[in-house]
Design an enzyme around this catalytic site. Sequence first.
Site, short mmCIF file in Angstrom:
data_model
loop_
_atom_site.label_atom_id
_atom_site.label_comp_id
_atom_site.label_asym_id
_atom_site.label_seq_id
_atom_site.Cartn_x
_atom_site.Cartn_y
_atom_site.Cartn_z
N LYS A 72 8.25 -17.07 -10.66
CA LYS A 72 7.60 -15.97 -11.42
C LYS A 72 6.23 -16.48 -11.73
O LYS A 72 6.39 -17.61 -12.89
CB LYS A 72 8.43 -15.27 -12.33
CG LYS A 72 7.83 -13.96 -12.73
CD LYS A 72 8.73 -13.17 -13.57
CE LYS A 72 8.07 -12.08 -14.41
NZ LYS A 72 8.74 -11.49 -15.57
N ASP A 111 -4.23 -6.15 5.21
CA ASP A 111 -5.37 -6.82 5.94
C ASP A 111 -5.33 -8.46 5.38
O ASP A 111 -5.80 -9.20 6.14
CB ASP A 111 -6.61 -6.31 5.77
CG ASP A 111 -6.84 -4.87 6.49
OD1 ASP A 111 -6.14 -4.76 7.59
OD2 ASP A 111 -7.48 -3.98 6.02
N LYS A 161 -12.84 1.40 16.27
CA LYS A 161 -11.62 0.65 16.19
C LYS A 161 -11.28 0.53 17.70
O LYS A 161 -10.54 -0.35 18.41
CB LYS A 161 -10.37 1.07 15.55
CG LYS A 161 -10.12 0.46 14.45
CD LYS A 161 -9.12 0.97 13.44
CE LYS A 161 -9.96 0.91 11.93
NZ LYS A 161 -9.34 1.49 10.87
N PRO A 219 -2.96 -11.83 10.45
CA PRO A 219 -3.14 -11.68 11.72
C PRO A 219 -3.23 -10.19 12.26
O PRO A 219 -2.46 -9.34 11.61
CB PRO A 219 -2.04 -12.49 12.56
CG PRO A 219 -1.07 -12.46 11.53
CD PRO A 219 -1.55 -12.37 10.40
N ASP A 220 -3.90 -9.55 13.29
CA ASP A 220 -4.00 -8.23 13.69
C ASP A 220 -3.06 -8.25 14.71
O ASP A 220 -3.34 -8.68 16.02
CB ASP A 220 -5.48 -8.17 14.06
CG ASP A 220 -5.86 -6.41 14.37
OD1 ASP A 220 -4.84 -6.03 14.85
OD2 ASP A 220 -6.77 -5.94 13.67
N ILE A 221 -2.04 -7.58 14.42
CA ILE A 221 -0.82 -7.52 15.46
C ILE A 221 -1.27 -6.66 16.84
O ILE A 221 -1.19 -7.10 17.80
CB ILE A 221 0.32 -6.92 14.67
CG1 ILE A 221 0.65 -7.67 13.52
CG2 ILE A 221 1.56 -6.98 15.81
CD1 ILE A 221 1.72 -7.05 12.83
N ASN A 281 0.86 -1.20 0.06
CA ASN A 281 -0.14 0.14 0.01
C ASN A 281 1.04 1.25 -0.11
O ASN A 281 1.99 1.10 -0.02
CB ASN A 281 -0.92 0.04 1.23
CG ASN A 281 -0.12 -0.17 2.47
OD1 ASN A 281 0.62 0.99 2.74
ND2 ASN A 281 -0.33 -1.17 3.34
O1 C5P Z 1 -8.33 -2.36 11.66
P1 C5P Z 1 -7.36 -1.52 10.93
O2 C5P Z 1 -6.38 -2.11 10.17
O3 C5P Z 1 -8.00 -0.29 10.34
O4 C5P Z 1 -6.70 -1.05 12.16
C1 C5P Z 1 -5.58 -0.22 12.23
C2 C5P Z 1 -4.78 -0.26 13.42
O5 C5P Z 1 -4.43 -1.67 13.69
C3 C5P Z 1 -3.28 0.34 13.04
O6 C5P Z 1 -2.70 0.92 14.49
C4 C5P Z 1 -2.38 -0.97 12.80
O7 C5P Z 1 -1.10 -0.43 12.75
C5 C5P Z 1 -3.16 -1.92 13.41
N1 C5P Z 1 -2.90 -3.12 12.50
C6 C5P Z 1 -2.20 -4.22 13.03
N2 C5P Z 1 -2.13 -5.69 12.35
C7 C5P Z 1 -3.00 -5.65 11.15
C8 C5P Z 1 -3.84 -4.70 10.77
C9 C5P Z 1 -3.84 -3.41 11.48
O8 C5P Z 1 -1.44 -4.14 14.01
N3 C5P Z 1 -3.08 -6.93 10.49
#
Ligand code: C5P
Length: 408
Positions: A298, A288, A346, A314-316, A219
């Site tokens: 390739k 995401d 959020k 995973p959402d860190i 991105n």
């Molecule tokens: O849910 P969203 O992606 O919009 O949330 C944004 C926040 O979550 C940011 O602080 C981003 O660094 C963190 N984040 C994360 N891991 C992910 C997605 C988002 O730590 N996979």
Amino acid sequence: MVLTGKSIVLGVTGGVAAYKAAELARLLVKAGVRVNVVLTEAAARFVGPATFQALTGQPVWSDLWDQRMPSGMAHIDLTRGADAILVAPASADFLARLVHGRADDLLTTLCLARPRAGVDGATGDCPLLAAPAMNVQMWQNPATQRNVAQLIADGVTLLGPACGEQACGETGLGRMLEAAELFDDLAAFFQPKRLAGKRVLLTAGPTYEPLDPVRGLTNLSSGKMGFALARACAEAGAAVTLVAGPVSLATPRGVKRIDVQNAAEMRGAVLQAVEGSDIFIAVAAVADYRPAQAATHKIKKGAAAMTIELVANPDILAEIAARPQAPFCVGFAAESQNLADYAEGKRMSKKLPLVVGNLVQDGLGGDRNSVVLFDANGQHALPPADKLEVARGIVAHIAALIGKQGKH
Ligand code: C5P
């Protein structure tokens, strides 16, 4: 700007690095600082007073017996009302003379006679900073190291030295920091130490999720906001670790940087570093989703259309915030619309004490940002500014929230 309106005495001693002091004087003047240059006799052999006079628009001083000051006491008057003395370059001989409280030229006398807060009769505070510059053997000599330890114990702030190639052809510690680095260090010196003793972990930049060896999903995040925040935390006295996605930004001084490519690596690095962290700030624009498979070779052009299967990353941040001994967690919400709803949503869903919200059209990729902070007390808009200034505002808010937490 932190340094605008400040008054700095720039001491220059005899060393090749004196040429960098001219550039430093220029940067300071450009930032709105009043600069009074004091040269030792040896310094004037490397760069003459005319250069500094032209750059600063101020008279240049070097003689203890100079009668141009109306009081005839340049050794006193130059530091009265000054915000700091910065000696750059500071030679080995100058450091040695400073340790012994010598006062046999204008610069050493100025340093000895500078006002120090808390000392009887002091009408101000004029801290002393020095940027050593010398040959690697001179720097590593036990005599110099004894002097350095004593100066630190006496409250002198040393900036550098750096490691690298030296004018004499040798390589090692002893190079003076570059003018821009000294400028940044001086700005950092004047920042309130709101996060002293705290350990901060941040993520910044985009992630790159590979599809094959030459293609991937990423991105437009530039990493600038995260890097500015890492710098602001370091300036505020914190020990900072920055986990950075693929960006080509310079590491802020004093910050430990861990480079990663994709979300899985970012998560791994965060989990390794989070132990003992007091604050976790997730600025990274983590993808995401990632391609379910990364092809070893390739992918070749073939059918008219192709479908790529994506799986969720995973959402860190959510994972760290859910830990039993979670650090103080700060999230970012970069949205293109409905900022307040999404940011507050959020904050609640990830159970965060603070979310920094911004509209992507205000900040993504650029040098400036306009953010709104969402916490349990509501919304607080910070004035639009360059990202470092915004970062300093966010740090002040985090420090205030942590301070309140501590009081309960
Ligand atoms: O849910 P969203 O992606 O919009 O949330 C944004 C926040 O979550 C940011 O602080 C981003 O660094 C963190 N984040 C994360 N891991 C992910 C997605 C988002 O730590 N996979």
